[in-house]
Design a protein around this motif. Structure first.
Motif, mmCIF file in Angstrom:
data_model
loop_
_atom_site.group_PDB
_atom_site.id
_atom_site.type_symbol
_atom_site.label_atom_id
_atom_site.label_comp_id
_atom_site.label_asym_id
_atom_site.label_seq_id
_atom_site.Cartn_x
_atom_site.Cartn_y
_atom_site.Cartn_z
ATOM 1 N N GLU A 17 55.274 2.858 1.041
ATOM 2 C CA GLU A 17 55.335 2.539 -0.381
ATOM 3 C C GLU A 17 56.759 2.719 -0.907
ATOM 4 N N GLU A 18 57.389 3.815 -0.444
ATOM 5 C CA GLU A 18 58.740 4.100 -0.924
ATOM 6 C C GLU A 18 59.697 2.972 -0.536
ATOM 7 N N THR A 29 59.074 -0.144 -2.610
ATOM 8 C CA THR A 29 59.674 0.000 -3.937
ATOM 9 C C THR A 29 61.173 -0.270 -3.883
ATOM 10 N N LEU A 33 62.943 -3.124 -5.984
ATOM 11 C CA LEU A 33 63.965 -2.832 -6.997
ATOM 12 C C LEU A 33 65.224 -3.639 -6.725
ATOM 13 N N ASP A 62 64.627 -7.152 -7.643
ATOM 14 C CA ASP A 62 64.704 -7.289 -9.110
ATOM 15 C C ASP A 62 66.140 -7.505 -9.545
ATOM 16 N N TRP A 82 57.021 11.727 -7.276
ATOM 17 C CA TRP A 82 56.802 10.334 -7.660
ATOM 18 C C TRP A 82 56.976 10.182 -9.166
ATOM 19 N N ARG A 104 58.381 0.461 -11.986
ATOM 20 C CA ARG A 104 57.799 0.508 -10.630
ATOM 21 C C ARG A 104 57.642 1.956 -10.217
ATOM 22 N N ARG A 105 56.535 2.214 -9.444
ATOM 23 C CA ARG A 105 56.318 3.575 -8.974
ATOM 24 C C ARG A 105 57.343 3.858 -7.882
ATOM 25 N N ALA A 106 58.136 4.897 -8.065
ATOM 26 C CA ALA A 106 59.181 5.199 -7.078
ATOM 27 C C ALA A 106 59.291 6.709 -6.899
ATOM 28 N N LYS A 107 59.829 7.074 -5.750
ATOM 29 C CA LYS A 107 59.995 8.501 -5.478
ATOM 30 C C LYS A 107 61.377 8.915 -5.978
#
Lengths: 871, 114
Positions: free
Chosen positions: A27-28, A31, A35, A38, B67, B74-77
């Motif tokens: 997931e990280e 993202t 990003l 984007d 998180w 956006r969901r990010a760490k």
């Protein structure tokens, strides 16, 4: 440093967990890429191009994930975890093999752990004394080995600079009254500084004070924990109060812990329940020569060699004059306390340890064999792994992981069974092992079990693992799975293992047979008396009320008189020491002016000989007419000492133990004082010549001797209602006590040998049946070419029996080596006894042939057509 | 060489810590962007290589993560520097300054040969 540690810990955690962090990571990364995309879009790139650019810039996701994983966990740990999972799967695929392996390992490791805890508890661990290696028991050579002369010890204490402290001990029962029925308990009198010398602290209260070692002030007592619990309900308030011992009030100064044993020569494992201060009376101090009647211990100063202390002691004793008559030189002997306590058990324990060790070794060889067979069947797997790039080291580790995993399962079960076995051993064992009751599984034992488990796993895994890495990938992959033939070296390796198994089993079986025969011969040995239908019990008249010899004599006279009048009693008598309970009371007999012969000296009643059925060879036993005369009965050996050439010396005179003339009235059969040893020369005197304080009664009955217990109790109570009967047993039980340790030891050995035999025969069976399965094609071809079934059968059996026979030869050689070491445990049989060896060889041959014939005949019965069709 | 420099082994951690110290909590992409900007795009980094280093720092306790939501939802760490991390940063900065100083002296030595 802490940062490094913290990291290792986190990585260890990382290795254990798995799936959730992986999802997080994915997931990280997503993202991150999103990003970036984007940003690209904002700069005007179309959506798909933005994403492509972003992915490009991020680099390879899978490489990053790999890199990340290596960072997160410990790579070595990860691969071990992988090996473990794989090995677990491989083992689970063959549950039969796994169960066999785990069970046999559990038995092997469990038995070894149990025996180790005995060895550890008894032989390796200290006695609970402070710095026990500085404590020595003392004996004197005067000129034969003897207890210590107290005057000498006092001299040593004051004149030897190497000695830190010295102390005397002397055993003696005490009668405890008050707080219940009067009981007679084992007691000792010891120098006031003994506990301090040994470095033992009482559980409660204190040890003796110096002032309590002087006459008149010595009414102090230390009580053993067991007595304190059983009789005084473990009340702490007992300390400081007074109790009645031998009718006198004694001040209880402290409670000593139950594990505490006095290092008392001759009776190493006796627990004394009451300990009182030893007082050397003024009279005793005045006697210049003194008696050799005390046990003694010394503590040598730190950093001083025991040899130097001994030299000083000998120098001091050489100056002491005058010497007792007839002693040429006096010498002291120092015995390390630990040796004193464990000497007898040492050989026996090491033998048991060696026996369980061999059982485990046999189990290991057997498992190595089974694993080898498995691995031969997995050569394709090994080949594919090698072809895919697995290193040899990795392959090696994989098989070792399997064996260690099996061993660990076996070890866990083993610990449980050992804990159980230790409890059973300690509770039921009649092994003659001092301090046995102190044995319990502790940290050391656990550590041993752990080490043993790992060692076992490596031991039986290393050969198969080595074979696994040696398979030739090309050959294995080329051949079809069912026609793979194992190289000859594989069979040879297994044959060697079988040979070793058989050899070790042979040694174990032969030693067991020797020990078992020993027990049997010992139980049948001619003891000189008849064991059946005899009841025995001890009477202790050391109470102050019996201080007068006439009072004691009247008691014995009247109790014996009561038995004589009882119905159901065939004969009855009394003696100071029963046969088979050891040699004691050595005193000289001699002809006026002649050589002194030390003999065992007994005081008995006239009825004793007929009650025991000890044969009167010449003359008669003493009787009532002999009261007031100096008479004696001698055993055959004793008579031969005094009158070697005289066929019938009855009626002649000699000097007895009291240096007074005795008329010999009869000669009786020699009687064994210790079961395994030849009967000693013995002199018997009527009890009224020197009335003993302690004696054993024997009653011969027509029926079950236990039926006479009530009658015996009544007779004694009739004379003295306060007096307890002690150690009420049949003579069979008395004899059994000296047989029991050997019998128990033989039973253990039989169990171990049976395990070895079973495992070895399973091993032979496994190897032969594997071999014939592998050779099915060959058998088919042989049959097609005209070989007979019986011919095939004998071919297989002949080939399979070769390692068995070689192993047997090795085993016999082994027994010749081991035999000398266990000679002391045998009775009436030589370690090289040809009958025993032949018997065991025959047994192993039959078992081995049986294990071969079953699979071989299956192979010979096979239909040649179907055998060839599987090609 | 395309005019961009590869990141030297071991210096990335220092850059990460410094960036987090200056910027406050930041997600992986933000850190990567910032490093590129700071180096005036002279430094080429594969964004993926950041993560193992972030993990190592987190395992050492120099940074912590949780998180959260990015500026464009956006969901990010998000990573932030810890007290221990600040200490480590200070130590590494000193070390680095010393190293460059020493190297600088040698370079200067070459120039004053005559």
């Amino acid at each position: 440093m802490t940062r490094g540690l913290r990291r290792v810990w986190k990585r260890l955690l990382g290795s254990v967990g798995r799936s959730a962090p992986d999802a997080d990571l994915a997931e990280e990364f997503e993202t991150h890429i999103a990003l970036m995309a984007d940003d690209h879009r904002r700069r005007g790139l179309p959506a798909d191009e933005a994403l492509r650019q972003a992915r490009l810039q991020f680099g390879s996701v899978s490489a990053t994930v790999e890199n990340y994983r290596d960072q997160r966990g410990l790579p070595l740990f990860d691969s071990i975890a992988q090996d473990l999972r794989y090995a677990g799967r491989a083992i689970a695929k063959t549950p039969g093999f796994a169960a066999t392996a785990v069970l046999s390992l559990a038995i092997g490791i469990g038995a070894n752990t149990a025996i180790f805890s005995l060895v550890n508890g008894v032989l390796l661990q200290p006695l609970g004394f402070a710095e026990p290696n500085r404590v020595y028991a003392v004996r004197e050579l005067a000129p034969t080995i003897a207890p210590v002369n107290p005057m000498h010890l006092l001299e040593w204490g004051s004149r030897c600079p190497s000695l830190e402290a010295v102390a005397l001990m002397r055993s003696g029962r005490g009668q405890l009254s008050g707080g219940g029925d009067p009981i007679s308990v084992r007691g000792a009198r010891v120098s006031y500084n003994l506990l301090e010398l040994l470095g033992v602290r009482p559980l409660l209260g204190r040890s003796f004070l110096a002032v309590e070692a002087s006459e008149g002030d010595d009414r102090a007592v230390l009580i053993a924990e067991s007595l304190w619990r059983s009789r005084f309900n473990a009340a702490p308030s007992l300390v400081g109060t007074s109790i009645l011992i031998d009718g006198e009030p004694h001040h209880v100064v402290g409670i000593v812990p139950d594990w505490f044993r006095l290092p008392y020569v001759g009776t190493a494992d006796v627990r004394f329940e009451i300990i009182r201060p030893l007082v050397l009376s003024a009279a005793e101090r005045m006697r210049s020569t003194g008696n050799f009647n005390y046990a003694a211990v010394v503590r040598v100063k730190r950093d001083v060699d025991a040899g130097r202390a001994l030299a000083e002691m000998n120098a001091v004793v050489a100056q002491i004059a005058p010497r007792p008559a007839g002693t040429a030189s006096l010498k002291a002997v120092l015995i390390p306390v630990h040796q004193l306590v464990t000497e007898r058990a040492r050989v026996s324990l090491w033998m048991l340890a060696a026996a369980v060790g061999s059982v485990l070794l046999i189990v290991c060889m057997n498992l190595a064999n089974l694993l080898l067979s498995r691995i031969a069947g997995r050569s394709r797997e090994a080949a594919i792994r090698t072809a895919l790039g697995a290193s040899r080291a990795r392959q090696f580790r994989l098989i070792l992981t399997e064996s260690v995993l099996l061993a660990t399962a076996g070890g866990l079960l083993g610990i449980l069974s050992a804990a159980w076995a230790i409890r059973v051993l300690v509770a039921t064992s009649s092994l003659d092992i001092p301090r046995l009751h102190e044995v319990r599984p502790d940290g050391t034992v656990l550590l041993f079990c752990l080490g043993l488990t790992l060692f076992t796993g490596l031991l039986f895994g290393v050969i198969p693992a080595w074979r696994f890495t040696r398979s030739d990938p090309q050959a294995s992959l080329r051949a079809g799975s069912h026609t793979i033939t194992e190289p000859r070296s594989g069979f040879r390796l297994r044959a060697i293992l079988i040979g070793l198994e058989v050899g070790a089993s042979a040694v174990l079986l032969i030693v067991t047979a020797l020990l078992t025969t020993s027990v049997f011969r010992l139980s049948r040995v001619d003891k000189g008396f008849e064991v059946d239908h005899l009841l025995t019990f001890d009477i202790d008249l050391t109470d102050r009320r019996y201080a007068d010899a006439a009072r004691r004599q009247m008691f014995f006279d009247r109790v014996l008189g009561r038995f004589g009048a009882s119905a159901g009693v065939e004969a009855s008598g009394m003696i100071t020491q029963l046969p088979t309970r050891g040699e004691t009371w050595n005193d000289p007999i001699y002809l006026e002016g002649g050589v002194h012969y030390p003999v065992n000296n007994r005081y008995a009643s006239p009825g004793y000989f007929s009650a025991m059925k000890i044969g009167v060879q010449l003359g008669r036993a003493f009787d009532e007419r002999d009261r007031g005369r100096g008479v004696a009965v001698l055993s055959e050996k004793a008579a031969r000492l005094l009158w070697p050439g005289d066929d019938n010396p009855v009626g002649r005179q000699f000097m007895g133990e009291d240096d007074k003339p005795k008329t010999l009235v009869g000669i009786v059969t020699d009687v064994r004082a210790t079961l395994p040893l030849a009967a000693p020369a013995t002199a018997y005197y009527p009890y009224w010549q020197r009335v003993p304080g302690e004696a054993t009664f024997v009653i011969r009955t027509a029926d079950d001797p236990n039926g006479a217990i009530g009658l015996a109790r009544e007779a004694v109570r009739g004379e003295d209602s306060q007096l307890p009967l002690q150690d009420v047993r049949t003579m069979e039980q008395v004899v059994d006590v000296s047989l029991a340790p050997r019998r128990f030891q033989a039973t253990l050995m039989i169990a171990f040998a049976a395990c070895a035999l079973l495992v070895a025969s399973l091993g032979i069976y496994g190897v032969v049946s594997y071999a014939v399965t592998r050779r099915r094609n060959e058998m088919g071809i042989r049959m097609a070419l005209g070989a007979s079934r019986s011919g095939l059968l004998s071919l297989v059996v002949r080939q399979s029996m070769t390692p068995v026979i070689v192993g047997l030869a090795g085993g016999i050689a082994g027994v010749l080596l081991v035999g000398q070491a266990i000679r002391g445990l045998l009775f009436g049989i030589q370690p090289t006894d040809p009958l025993t060896i032949t018997g065991v060889v025959a047994l192993l041959l039959v078992v081995g042939a049986g294990a071969c014939v079953v699979p071989a005949s299956r192979a010979a019965r096979a239909d040649p057509v179907s055998a060839l069709r599987t090609e | 060489m395309s005019g961009k420099t590869e990141v030297w082994q071991g210096t990335l951690a220092l850059m990460l810590l410094k960036t987090l110290n200056a910027l406050g909590p930041q997600h992986g992409y933000g850190i990567a962007r910032r490093i590129e900007q700071t180096s005036a795009n002279l430094l080429s980094i594969n964004h993926g290589t950041l993560y193992p280093v972030l993990l190592k720092l987190e395992q050492e306790g120099a940074i912590a993560s949780e998180w959260g939501l990015s500026e464009n939802n956006r969901r990010a760490k998000f990573y932030r520097i810890t007290k221990a991390g600040q200490k480590q940063l200070a130590a590494e900065v000193t070390q680095w300054a010393q190293a460059t100083d020493i190297v600088g002296r040698f370079i200067a030595l070459k120039g004053s040969k005559a």
